[in-house]
Design an enzyme around this catalytic site. Structure first.
Site, PDB file in Angstrom:
ATOM      1  N   LYS A   1      47.691  49.158  52.357  1.00 29.46           N
ATOM      2  CA  LYS A   1      46.632  49.963  51.761  1.00 29.46           C
ATOM      3  C   LYS A   1      46.021  50.829  52.871  1.00 29.46           C
ATOM      4  CE  LYS A   1      42.269  50.865  50.376  1.00 29.46           C
ATOM      5  NZ  LYS A   1      42.181  52.098  51.151  1.00 29.46           N
TER       6      LYS A   1
ATOM      7  N   GLU B   1      41.053  43.272  63.109  1.00 37.03           N
ATOM      8  CA  GLU B   1      40.863  44.210  64.237  1.00 37.03           C
ATOM      9  C   GLU B   1      39.634  45.041  63.894  1.00 37.03           C
ATOM     10  OE1 GLU B   1      42.447  44.492  67.032  1.00 37.03           O
ATOM     11  OE2 GLU B   1      44.025  43.040  66.625  1.00 37.03           O
TER      12      GLU B   1
ATOM     13  N   CYS C   1      38.476  52.832  68.317  1.00 34.05           N
ATOM     14  CA  CYS C   1      37.816  51.532  68.503  1.00 34.05           C
ATOM     15  C   CYS C   1      37.729  51.163  69.979  1.00 34.05           C
ATOM     16  CB  CYS C   1      38.568  50.461  67.722  1.00 34.05           C
ATOM     17  SG  CYS C   1      40.320  50.448  68.114  1.00 34.05           S
TER      18      CYS C   1
ATOM     19  N   GLU D   1      28.459  51.635  67.515  1.00 36.38           N
ATOM     20  CA  GLU D   1      29.578  52.568  67.710  1.00 36.38           C
ATOM     21  C   GLU D   1      29.145  53.970  67.295  1.00 36.38           C
ATOM     22  OE1 GLU D   1      32.674  50.558  65.247  1.00 36.38           O
ATOM     23  OE2 GLU D   1      33.996  51.248  66.829  1.00 36.38           O
TER      24      GLU D   1
HETATM   25  P1  NAP Z   1      36.299  50.820  57.148  1.00 37.73           P
HETATM   26  O1  NAP Z   1      35.325  51.622  56.394  1.00 37.73           O
HETATM   27  O2  NAP Z   1      36.008  49.393  57.399  1.00 37.73           O
HETATM   28  O3  NAP Z   1      37.675  50.987  56.358  1.00 37.73           O
HETATM   29  C1  NAP Z   1      38.883  50.441  56.835  1.00 37.73           C
HETATM   30  C2  NAP Z   1      39.810  50.171  55.670  1.00 37.73           C
HETATM   31  O4  NAP Z   1      39.223  49.170  54.841  1.00 37.73           O
HETATM   32  C3  NAP Z   1      40.073  51.380  54.769  1.00 37.73           C
HETATM   33  O5  NAP Z   1      41.400  51.314  54.274  1.00 37.73           O
HETATM   34  C4  NAP Z   1      39.085  51.152  53.636  1.00 37.73           C
HETATM   35  O6  NAP Z   1      39.479  51.758  52.427  1.00 37.73           O
HETATM   36  C5  NAP Z   1      39.150  49.642  53.522  1.00 37.73           C
HETATM   37  N1  NAP Z   1      37.986  49.032  52.884  1.00 37.73           N
HETATM   38  C6  NAP Z   1      36.708  49.463  52.853  1.00 37.73           C
HETATM   39  N2  NAP Z   1      35.943  48.612  52.153  1.00 37.73           N
HETATM   40  C7  NAP Z   1      36.757  47.609  51.730  1.00 37.73           C
HETATM   41  C8  NAP Z   1      36.556  46.433  50.969  1.00 37.73           C
HETATM   42  N3  NAP Z   1      35.352  46.085  50.488  1.00 37.73           N
HETATM   43  N4  NAP Z   1      37.617  45.627  50.717  1.00 37.73           N
HETATM   44  C9  NAP Z   1      38.828  45.945  51.192  1.00 37.73           C
HETATM   45  N5  NAP Z   1      39.084  47.061  51.930  1.00 37.73           N
HETATM   46  C10 NAP Z   1      38.053  47.867  52.218  1.00 37.73           C
HETATM   47  O7  NAP Z   1      36.596  51.420  58.583  1.00 37.73           O
HETATM   48  P2  NAP Z   1      36.956  52.910  58.959  1.00 37.73           P
HETATM   49  O8  NAP Z   1      35.720  53.715  58.868  1.00 37.73           O
HETATM   50  O9  NAP Z   1      38.168  53.370  58.195  1.00 37.73           O
HETATM   51  O10 NAP Z   1      37.429  52.738  60.466  1.00 37.73           O
HETATM   52  C11 NAP Z   1      36.548  52.792  61.528  1.00 37.73           C
HETATM   53  C12 NAP Z   1      36.243  51.407  62.039  1.00 37.73           C
HETATM   54  O11 NAP Z   1      37.457  50.733  62.328  1.00 37.73           O
HETATM   55  C13 NAP Z   1      35.470  51.415  63.334  1.00 37.73           C
HETATM   56  O12 NAP Z   1      34.510  50.398  63.308  1.00 37.73           O
HETATM   57  C14 NAP Z   1      36.534  51.103  64.378  1.00 37.73           C
HETATM   58  O13 NAP Z   1      36.056  50.535  65.568  1.00 37.73           O
HETATM   59  C15 NAP Z   1      37.387  50.157  63.625  1.00 37.73           C
HETATM   60  N6  NAP Z   1      38.717  50.121  64.219  1.00 37.73           N
HETATM   61  C16 NAP Z   1      39.119  48.983  64.854  1.00 37.73           C
HETATM   62  C17 NAP Z   1      40.358  48.958  65.464  1.00 37.73           C
HETATM   63  C18 NAP Z   1      40.858  47.747  66.168  1.00 37.73           C
HETATM   64  O14 NAP Z   1      42.048  47.692  66.447  1.00 37.73           O
HETATM   65  N7  NAP Z   1      40.030  46.770  66.487  1.00 37.73           N
HETATM   66  C19 NAP Z   1      41.180  50.080  65.415  1.00 37.73           C
HETATM   67  C20 NAP Z   1      40.712  51.211  64.761  1.00 37.73           C
HETATM   68  C21 NAP Z   1      39.482  51.228  64.150  1.00 37.73           C
HETATM   69  P3  NAP Z   1      38.843  53.159  51.938  1.00 37.73           P
HETATM   70  O15 NAP Z   1      39.201  54.143  52.976  1.00 37.73           O
HETATM   71  O16 NAP Z   1      39.521  53.387  50.635  1.00 37.73           O
HETATM   72  O17 NAP Z   1      37.365  52.950  51.828  1.00 37.73           O
END
Ligand code: NAP
Length: 482
Positions: free
Chosen positions: A177, A252, A286, A384
């Protein structure tokens, strides 16, 4: 068959077939603000069917040898590699990053597939010495089962593949997804999977409402494992949801990397490292450096060089030649960054460059921003920023900067610049982070483990550890050996 031949709405990939039946999700180019593509979606009932199809595919897939699964992974890598330009361009258009970085992401994706193609042959168990006559013990490792993989938008292809490639290598069918902002590179991934001839149901692409798809993955007992990359906030929510079925999880999550530069560092390398760790992908990483600590002896000269280079960075559409920083994912991300900048200046930080939207570009752009003398309790030193905003702060003593660097709930990455070998070891060991780059701004690579300490996550991706999250360990004890 390419997915693009079926319809102007890009289809998703379910049980070996392209499917464009669901409502279309529009994809916007953050550089121009224009919708340039749309992708079909799936609902909760469709997700349930996809899990059933994956479950049906599991036995055949896990019973292949690692070498056979690895050959499929190499074939996917070949398919992606030959379309590097097209896929890099797609990443740049859906995410906004400069084209060269989009192509770099494709290169790393190919490398991940090739790494796990080889690791598929190496999911070794152990023969364990017995304590009783007549007994023999083995520990074997077996595929965990159907995997739900949820990926973010900031590195839309490579972070998805850090889940898809090891799951497939380990013998698990996987449902991907992608983030709703950036589903197109995953459609191209699905095309490479289709071309490589993977058995139906082994890889499926589910685009759609995150809550619906996520809820089905969490509540359906046939989905045995969730691997998630995204915000700590959503990660916490998924961890809570996992309790009912004790679902296996890899997480992650967010980061807040400190970058520490000592007086004895090679200043030019340190400035270069700060530029890369802060401004690559527009700071939407991240492992981006979120706090830059510079020792007093070189503080002023660091700032002078850093500001000169940061303010010379070219900002613009990711597809334009020579662009260093593309747009953020949307205008709201810029608004958040501006709030962080304002909070910092109000608490006494000095704005040395940037701090506003550049003239003549759209609402998703932000100038490369450098803040100096940033107090430790300011918003950008705690949360962040996910933007090209570099808060810099001075320090005197090694002990003090380690304490400040570790004073966060996050623990994903950290960076140290020093030419003193003993200090490099000491500080790297003391920092609470899953990855420490010592004089290295780009530490991540296929063959090394990646993941977070503290609230940055659970488990590790990549490296020889990368298969662990997709394997169960089974002890087999033999008795009565005459
Ligand atoms: P996000 O809002 O948490 O979304 C990540 C994924 O989760 C998307 O596919 C999103 O789908 C989905 N999602 C959102 N709400 C959900 C729920 N209730 N149930 C299941 N899935 C759900 O994060 P983001 O804004 O895309 O990414 C930025 C964040 O990711 C930052 O905090 C960054 O630090 C972190 N990150 C961490 C790493 C690592 O390796 N540790 C790497 C990259 C990024 P939708 O897009 O459809 O909402």
């Amino acid at each position: 068959m390419s997915s693009s031949t079926t319809n102007s709405v890009r289809p998703i990939y379910l049980n070996g077939e392209w499917n464009d039946q669901g409502p279309a999700l529009e994809v916007t180019n953050p550089s121009t603000g224009e919708v340039f593509a749309s992708v079909s979606t799936i609902d909760r009932a469709g997700t349930q069917q996809a899990i059933a199809d994956a479950e049906a595919a599991w036995e055949g897939w896990r019973n292949l040898t690692g070498k056979e699964r690895g050959a499929y992974l190499h074939a996917i890598a070949d398919g992606i590699e030959k379309r590097t330009d097209e896929i890099g361009r797609t990443i740049s258009m859906e995410n906004g990053k400069p084209l060269a970085q989009g192509k770099g992401e494709v290169g790393m994706t190919v490398d991940h597939f090739r790494w796990f193609a080889e690791e598929a042959k190496r999911s070794y168990g152990r023969v364990i010495p017995h304590q009783m006559d007549g007994k023999r013990h083995l520990a074997i490792r077996q595929a965990v089962g159907v995997v739900g993989a949820i990926a973010p938008w900031n590195f839309p292809l490579v972070l998805a593949v850090r889940k898809v490639a090891p799951a497939l290598a380990a013998g698990c069918p996987v449902l991907l997804k992608p983030a709703s902002a950036t589903p197109l590179s995953s459609v191209l991934l699905a095309e490479a999977v289709h071309e490589a001839g993977l058995p139906k149901g082994v890889f499926q692409l589910l685009v759609g409402n995150a809550r619906e798809i996520g809820a089905e993955m969490m509540e359906n007992p046939d989905c045995r494992k969730i691997t998630f990359t995204g915000s700590t906030e959503v990660g916490r929510d998924l961890i809570r949801q996992s309790a009912d079925q004790v679902k296996k999880l890899s997480m992650e999550l967010g980061g807040h990397a400190p970058l520490i530069i000592f007086d004895d560092a090679n200043l030019e390398n340190a400035v270069e490292g700060a530029l890369i760790t802060k401004f690559r992908n527009g700071g939407q990483s991240c492992i981006a450096s979120n706090r830059i600590y510079v020792q007093r002896g070189i503080y002023d000269s660091f700032l002078e060089m850093f500001v000169e280079k940061a303010s010379a960075m070219k900002i613009g559409d990711g597809l334009e030649d020579g662009v260093d920083i593309g747009p953020l994912i949307d205008g709201a991300a810029v608004d958040t960054a501006l709030t962080h900048i304002e909070a910092a200046t109000q608490s006494g930080a000095r704005l040395l460059c940037g701090g506003k939207r550049p003239e003549g570009l759209g609402p998703s752009f932000l100038e490369a921003t450098v803040l100096a003398d940033v107090p430790e309790d300011t918003l950008c030193m705690k949360e962040e920023t996910f933007a090209p905003v570099a808060p810099v702060s001075v320090f005197d003593e090694e002990d003090d900067v380690i304490r400040r660097a570790n004073d966060t709930e996050y623990g994903l990455a950290a960076y140290v610049f020093t030419e003193n070998l003993n200090r490099a070891w000491r500080v790297a060991e003391a920092l609470e982070a899953g990855t420490v780059g010592v004089n290295d701004a780009v530490p991540s690579t296929s063959q090394c483990p990646f993941g977070g300490m503290k609230q940055s996550g659970l488990g590790r991706e990549l490296g020889t550890e990368g298969l662990d999250g997709f394997l169960e360990t089974k002890h087999i004890s033999f008795g009565n050996m005459d």
